[in-house]
Scaffold this motif. Structure first.
Motif, PDB file in Angstrom:
ATOM      1  N   SER A 227      -6.683   5.111  -2.211  1.00  0.00           N
ATOM      2  CA  SER A 227      -7.057   5.650  -0.906  1.00  0.00           C
ATOM      3  C   SER A 227      -7.407   4.532   0.064  1.00  0.00           C
ATOM      4  O   SER A 227      -7.292   4.697   1.272  1.00  0.00           O
ATOM      5  N   ALA A 230      -4.056   3.340   1.375  1.00  0.00           N
ATOM      6  CA  ALA A 230      -3.491   4.295   2.322  1.00  0.00           C
ATOM      7  C   ALA A 230      -3.951   4.001   3.739  1.00  0.00           C
ATOM      8  O   ALA A 230      -3.222   4.216   4.693  1.00  0.00           O
ATOM      9  N   ASN A 231      -5.147   3.474   3.863  1.00  0.00           N
ATOM     10  CA  ASN A 231      -5.699   3.293   5.201  1.00  0.00           C
ATOM     11  C   ASN A 231      -5.646   1.866   5.712  1.00  0.00           C
ATOM     12  O   ASN A 231      -5.900   1.627   6.883  1.00  0.00           O
ATOM     13  N   VAL A 232      -5.362   0.924   4.848  1.00  0.00           N
ATOM     14  CA  VAL A 232      -5.432  -0.471   5.280  1.00  0.00           C
ATOM     15  C   VAL A 232      -4.070  -1.148   5.292  1.00  0.00           C
ATOM     16  O   VAL A 232      -3.748  -1.896   6.209  1.00  0.00           O
ATOM     17  N   ALA A 233      -3.253  -0.874   4.281  1.00  0.00           N
ATOM     18  CA  ALA A 233      -2.064  -1.693   4.073  1.00  0.00           C
ATOM     19  C   ALA A 233      -0.889  -1.258   4.939  1.00  0.00           C
ATOM     20  O   ALA A 233      -0.754  -0.091   5.294  1.00  0.00           O
TER      21      ALA A 233
END
Lengths: 346, 306
Positions: A227, A230-233
């Protein structure tokens, strides 16, 4: 956002790094990094996921030029193209590494409590780290550090504090500060948020992203928590048992994974508002001293067929930026996300 | 209704610092809840670091004395100084599972030694066969067997397996209550679900109640029946897990829910936290307020000034 055309900053080719031990005439070889080929671009956040003992830590040890015996690079290269010139960290001399360390290549370490010296004030630690690469002294150095801390929303008082006087989130921000104060071009972040709770984790991730954008640096972000990826990469690579098994743009990895391991990782994430039974992966990660024949995932794979047990699947390119190493990638169904938004190609 | 565990207005105050500059820290303030003996459930305590959830767990385990209030287990007061026989009896009923399995086991000793000594102590026997049987039964409950575990050292197991061994050890005396302090936060994401599913099956199949302490709202939603949310030592919201998490009412609960990283828009890079939400959530820190019952069965802390 597309970064496909950005120039490459790191090119890893056929990298093999093994732990080789030879005690009392018994030699043992642990193939922690086995034939990894990957490129990373300028200004990109590349997420690396994998469970413990999958070899991801060994891989980033090579990338960070922290190769110490028994870890040895057996073959392959890891070439950076920094503004100061190219360097192959897999075969660099200590002096060459010293020239790029912190200034160009930097590292945010796991466990902020054990990174910072407990009996040294933060300001001293900053001095130890950064004074030499920055080439600044006294007031000029302190001004630079304070300005940088301000950007991380840390008050200048922390320079006079000891690590134990700061909260976990602040300490983690201090380590990010240490890693970024020299404005490096390439940052390796090894599980920077694993020990933090949700509210602080989000702040820290946001901070890493902001700093990365502002400095135009590339970040390799290592964590087992999907998770977070999902938000950083921008792109995610999955490492299983020393091999890169799938790599692709984050969105595709989550909504149309093409490797059963990725599909499982994504499917096992529990979500608020959904109490459906989540499957847990059976079996245990393979022993890297004696990996299974063929595809290393086959003993735990629901799709395994005969060829998987015998032959190693090649890392095929199956779409723009998307590669997978599975004989049956066409049969990997997107297991989850009933709420899959429209417009995502399968 | 008979109660298994009754926590009554428990507070804990720590004193920090030396003779000069002494500081009082209220780790837990007026916590009350109870677990019923008839219906096993997973009761979750959620909160960030420093919210007092671990202190509360330590008091339930009798490792720490409450400064005020009392904790009753089956009508008996949980007392650290009750004497050896009483303590042992209590310990055979309430067992802990700790956060980091790699630290819970001695790396120089085989895993079975740890299980063995627990079995010997709580079964009051030194009969090898009986001890082996008890160990095997407990390991079977967590999906392992004595054959797999025997002769192995902690470093030879994966984190998930090791955590399961730790749970097996806790199950040896057949306790009606487990206290699990962040049992999954040190375990890999891919193995995390196997532990969480295990806790679930302990409740459903073996009738063990579990106090599950975590900061991970997603797994809490997945397995728990009821939960409490703690902020700086105070319970700010309490009630049925689904009701509370589907629609949290307290500002802090809302902040927690908003901070959970979602994979729904993977790749979009949405990371900002609403500053209003933060301000509201932090605004209630340090205010006493009081818990008010709502129609849907939850209790929420409300403040006069807000």
């Amino acid at each position: 956002m597309t970064l496909e055309n950005n120039p490459e900053i790191l090119k890893v080719e056929n990298l093999k790094a093994y732990y080789q031990m030879n005690y009392f005439g018994v030699s043992r070889e642990v193939r922690a990094v086995d034939d990894i080929t990957v490129t990373m671009r300028k200004n990109e956040v590349y997420g690396i996921a994998g469970e413990s003992s999958s070899g991801k830590t060994s891989f980033i040890k090579v990338l960070a030029a922290a190769i110490r015996p028994p870890l040895r690079v057996v073959s392959g290269t890891a070439k950076y193209s920094f503004s100061s010139g190219a360097i192959d960290v897999a075969h660099a001399t200590p002096d060459e590494v010293e020239a790029v360390r912190w200034k160009h290549l930097s590292y945010i370490m796991q466990g902020s409590m054990s990174v910072l010296n407990p009996v040294r004030r933060i300001g001293k630690t900053f001095h130890d780290f950064a004074a030499r690469p920055l080439g600044l002294k006294g007031k000029a150095f302190e001004d630079r550090v304070v300005a940088h801390l301000d950007r991380l929303k840390l008050p200048p008082d922390v320079l006079r504090a000891y690590p134990h006087e700061l909260s976990g989130g602040m300490r983690q921000r201090v380590t990010i500060g240490l890693a970024t104060v020299c404005h490096p071009e390439f940052i390796i972040a090894d599980e920077p948020t694993t020990a933090l709770d949700v509210v602080v984790q989000k702040e820290v991730l946001n901070l890493i992203r902001d700093i990365q954008k502002e400095m135009g640096a590339s970040v390799v972000f290592v964590t087992h928590d999907m998770s977070v990826h999902a938000n950083v990469a921008d792109r995610v690579g999955i490492i299983y048992a020393g091999r890169l098994v799938e790599e692709g743009p984050t969105r595709e990895m989550f909504f149309a994974p093409k490797h059963p391991y990725t599909a499982h990782l994504v499917a096992s994430l529990p979500r608020i508002g959904d109490t459906q039974q989540r499957p847990a992966l059976e079996g245990r990660p393979p022993n890297l001293a004696d990996p299974p024949q063929g595809c290393r995932f086959h003993p735990r794979c629901p799709l395994a067929i005969d060829i998987c047990r015998k032959e190693v699947p090649p890392l095929e390119t199956i779409g723009p930026d998307h590669r997978t190493a599975c004989w049956r990638w066409r049969d990997v169904a997107p297991l989850v996300h009933a709420t899959q938004p429209a417009g995502v190609m399968a | 209704m008979t109660t298994l565990l009754d926590v009554r207005d428990v507070s804990k105050r720590f004193t920090m610092g030396g003779l000069f500059g002494r500081k009082q820290v209220d780790a837990v303030m007026d916590a009350s809840f109870s677990l019923s003996a008839e219906k096993p459930e997973i009761f979750t305590i959620i909160g960030e670091s420093g919210s007092g959830k671990t202190t509360l767990a330590r008091m339930i385990l009798g490792l720490e004395d409450p400064s005020r209030g009392e904790i009753l287990f089956r009508g008996q007061k949980v007392d650290r100084h009750a004497g050896r026989a009483k303590r042992l009896e209590f310990m055979s009923n309430v067992q802990p599972v700790f956060q980091n399995p790699f630290e819970a086991f001695n790396p120089l000793k085989k895993i079975e030694r740890y299980l063995e000594s627990t079995a010997r102590r709580f079964l009051h026997t030194s009969d090898k066969a009986a001890i082996d049987r008890a160990m095997d039964e407990a390991l079977q409950k967590v999906g392992l067997s004595l054959r797999e575990v025997r002769g192995r050292f902690p470093h030879e197991m994966s984190g998930g397996q090791l955590q399961r061994c730790a749970i097996a050890r806790a199950l040896i005396p057949n306790p009606p209550l487990l206290v699990a302090d962040e049992p999954v936060s040190m375990v890999d994401a891919s193995l995390r679900m196997s532990i969480v599913n295990l806790l679930k099956s302990l409740r459903d199949d073996l009738g063990v109640s579990v106090i599950y302490i975590t900061h991970d709202l997603a797994t809490a939603y997945y397995i728990s029946n009821r939960l409490i949310i703690m902020q700086r030592g105070r319970i700010v919201e309490m009630g049925d897990a689904r009701t509370v998490l589907d629609n949290p009412e307290h500002a802090y609960s809302r902040l927690l829910k908003a901070s959970v990283l979602s994979t729904d828009d993977a790749g979009a890079g949405k990371l900002g936290t609403d500053p209003d939400m933060l301000r509201l959530a932090n605004g209630s820190v340090g205010q006493a307020g009081r818990l008010i019952d709502r129609a849907d069965g939850r209790s929420v802390r409300v403040y006069e000034s807000v």
